[in-house]
Enzyme design. Sequence first.
Site: not given
Length: 390
Positions: A68-69
């Site tokens: 999710s970065a």
Amino acid sequence: MTTIYGEAAAGFEAVGEAFAANFDKHGDVGASVCVYQDGRPVVDLWGGVADPGTGRPWAHDTLQLVYSATKGVTATAAHLLVQRGALDLDAPVARYWPEFAAHGKAGIPVRWLLSHQAGLAALDRPVPLAEALAWHPMAAALAAQRPLWTPGTAHGYHGRTWGWLAGEVIRRVSGRTVGRFFAEEIAAPLALDFFIGLPADRRERVSRMVYPQPDVDLGAVPLEALPEEIRPLVAALRDPDSLSNRAFAVTDPVEIDFNSPDVQAAEIPASNGIGTAQALARMYAALIGEVDGVRLLTPDTVASATEEQAAGMDRVMMMPTRFSAGYMLPTEATPLTSPHAFGHPGRGGSLAFADPEHGIAFGYVMNSVVEGANDVRAASLVEALRHSLG
């Protein structure tokens, strides 16, 4: 002892010490960390093993999937379109994506979509994985989905769906997929080694994800024996029909093999970005200042992009979270380096953010996925960075 390569400038030695400790004490297998200050790198370190199966060492140009970065990268693409006047955060999503208006969604603004307030964190009917990787069937399913709560009244982390939602808006506005738009408009000017949709000729540089068994099975621990702040989430994860589980079950099969070449080659703008810590730090540095003559967003755009949009108890994460229009903001549990910092973590440990107060941009990527409160690696690096900043 793991050999650490690279450099940490004078005054930032504590970050290097924390990075080494992550290997010796906290479960890192292969990793890299990079810090920019005022547009130039002051920490650039790497070490360990990129593929435990073959023993391939982690190199300076090893690419890592960051889960999710990736959302912070996708959010940056959206705000670049806002800055150019092509996208209005307060306009209805349906202005750009007419099919999205189904089931009472005609009034949902782009802002709510980016800040996890649209009520579309899960699907009533999961999409076959092969179709989801092809993009259009997932976009169609989300356009046809009814909101799971009244949009704008609450927020809940759209862990998987966010990327297709934001990415389809970017595609409709720019005429390009989010991966292509990022490659041409952000990665190319900054020479970033980061991809949403991995080119085939880069695959040999990608590390292999490692998923260690947790020391404690939280599913078997009585709720009353757990820290109070995580009890609601653990209880939700024990319920297969909870929103916390459904939000990560939007494909069939539910489990996605992120080591798969097909998955890495597809565009999943919430969770399959692949690149280096150096690329993430460099991108965030270019959000708050010039990097080799390139600045991505103006100060006014950054101020608007990082203004809090949603805060409080998260309906999916079952704990307090804070979001701007696409970026995660600091909380008491994750303070980063100042209240003005913004960025995004990724499953199992990765983290990237910028802090305009200190002129800092940070990227940390790793291949050993450590879940939950047991993972202190990114936090220890940020704590060391705070110490270095005085």
